[in-house]
Enzyme design. Sequence first.
Site, PDB file in Angstrom:
ATOM      1  N   GLY A  65      60.418 -14.333  -4.771  1.00 11.31           N
ATOM      2  CA  GLY A  65      60.571 -15.688  -5.294  1.00 11.31           C
ATOM      3  C   GLY A  65      61.191 -15.717  -6.679  1.00 11.31           C
ATOM      4  O   GLY A  65      60.959 -16.655  -7.449  1.00 11.31           O
ATOM      5  N   THR A  66      62.009 -14.710  -6.986  1.00  8.80           N
ATOM      6  CA  THR A  66      62.566 -14.576  -8.335  1.00  8.80           C
ATOM      7  C   THR A  66      63.448 -15.748  -8.727  1.00  8.80           C
ATOM      8  O   THR A  66      63.354 -16.269  -9.846  1.00  8.80           O
ATOM      9  CB  THR A  66      63.383 -13.269  -8.452  1.00  8.80           C
ATOM     10  OG1 THR A  66      62.698 -12.226  -7.760  1.00  8.80           O
ATOM     11  CG2 THR A  66      63.575 -12.890  -9.915  1.00  8.80           C
ATOM     12  N   HIS A 114      64.033  -6.383 -11.303  1.00 13.56           N
ATOM     13  CA  HIS A 114      63.138  -5.909 -10.242  1.00 13.56           C
ATOM     14  C   HIS A 114      62.660  -4.490 -10.530  1.00 13.56           C
ATOM     15  O   HIS A 114      61.933  -3.916  -9.723  1.00 13.56           O
ATOM     16  CB  HIS A 114      63.859  -5.903  -8.887  1.00 13.56           C
ATOM     17  CG  HIS A 114      64.241  -7.263  -8.391  1.00 13.56           C
ATOM     18  ND1 HIS A 114      63.416  -8.350  -8.491  1.00 13.56           N
ATOM     19  CD2 HIS A 114      65.373  -7.695  -7.756  1.00 13.56           C
ATOM     20  CE1 HIS A 114      64.018  -9.403  -7.948  1.00 13.56           C
ATOM     21  NE2 HIS A 114      65.187  -9.030  -7.510  1.00 13.56           N
ATOM     22  N   MET A 241      66.788 -26.980  -4.042  1.00 12.25           N
ATOM     23  CA  MET A 241      67.523 -25.820  -4.530  1.00 12.25           C
ATOM     24  C   MET A 241      68.466 -25.277  -3.464  1.00 12.25           C
ATOM     25  O   MET A 241      69.566 -24.815  -3.771  1.00 12.25           O
ATOM     26  CB  MET A 241      66.548 -24.741  -4.992  1.00 12.25           C
ATOM     27  CG  MET A 241      65.803 -25.135  -6.266  1.00 12.25           C
ATOM     28  SD  MET A 241      64.763 -23.821  -6.944  1.00 12.25           S
ATOM     29  CE  MET A 241      65.975 -22.597  -7.416  1.00 12.25           C
ATOM     30  N   ARG A 260      67.193 -19.114   2.000  1.00 13.92           N
ATOM     31  CA  ARG A 260      67.276 -19.066   3.462  1.00 13.92           C
ATOM     32  C   ARG A 260      66.207 -19.931   4.115  1.00 13.92           C
ATOM     33  O   ARG A 260      66.506 -20.897   4.803  1.00 13.92           O
ATOM     34  CB  ARG A 260      67.158 -17.611   3.932  1.00 13.92           C
ATOM     35  CG  ARG A 260      67.341 -17.424   5.431  1.00 13.92           C
ATOM     36  CD  ARG A 260      67.281 -15.950   5.796  1.00 13.92           C
ATOM     37  NE  ARG A 260      65.959 -15.391   5.547  1.00 13.92           N
ATOM     38  CZ  ARG A 260      65.005 -15.270   6.479  1.00 13.92           C
ATOM     39  NH1 ARG A 260      65.232 -15.691   7.716  1.00 13.92           N
ATOM     40  NH2 ARG A 260      63.836 -14.738   6.178  1.00 13.92           N
TER      41      ARG A 260
END
Length: 297
Positions: A65-66, A114, A241, A260
């Site tokens: 969920g970055t 990450h 978004m 997605r």
Amino acid sequence: MALDLEKIKKIRESLEPVPLPEHDGVCYPSFLPFREKGAEQALKDITNFQSSDTDIMICTYAKSGTHWINEITSMLIRKTAELDNKDKATTMLETISDFSVTDDLQSPRLLNTHCQFRYLPKGQIVQRGKIIHMIRNPKDICASYYYHSRKDNIFLSFFGTWNEFFDLWMSAKCAYGSWYTYEKGIEQAEKDYPCMIFTCSYEEMKKDTERELKRLADFLEIPCTESTLEDIAKATSFQNMQHHKLDSTKELDGKGFIYRKGEIGDWKNYFTVAQNERFDEQYTERFKDSTYKLTFE
């Protein structure tokens, strides 16, 4: 920003898939710095990055969920519910070859990575710079990561099946390595550096966005009215978004793959019964001592 997107497009068109760079048993996406310098030097450069005491760092394992938490934080910093005109990739430490480009960013700089906690810029730790960490159900991460890897094969060099990717995940051979190692590193850092890290749950953020936004705003010491929190929650909804946020991956197929589904429980569309049992067995063993409480739905 248009120039940035044009650069991204040209870079992608000029590159071919290569074996994932590796250091200390962990593979990484073949971003330009990792191709040009090798994984060990690229990681050293990240560690030696000159932090400012106002920098805010978003630290997540891939597909946790970055982009979402980055946009939320950006809105809180800018005190607006308007979507940022920047792509998260432009402030991702692993993708930046020349860190001098960050000198032009407005303070507080919002950066993301990450990489494991041990590779974070030393200055971020010494100065106790604020770190935002989002954790997500690893089953959903695994499913989302598979889809992302199939689409982004220039940097992730994956062309296999779901079953093959599942095996990569289970053996920690996918890019960024073991989810368990990553999350345990962050969890230990929370103990070592009290009040420096804000941990939020992807699932809890989905279920009660305004409550979690208030918690984050308090951590960042940013006063917000209830109406502002409500506006930011609406603006950062997945649907908004997905339709309106700049997505550089649209340069690949015209559709993009960053936004997605954004669902909780999508793993059920991928995992077989046997795979789920195998995953649960590993999770129970590897994460039994963790204080993080995750939602599996």
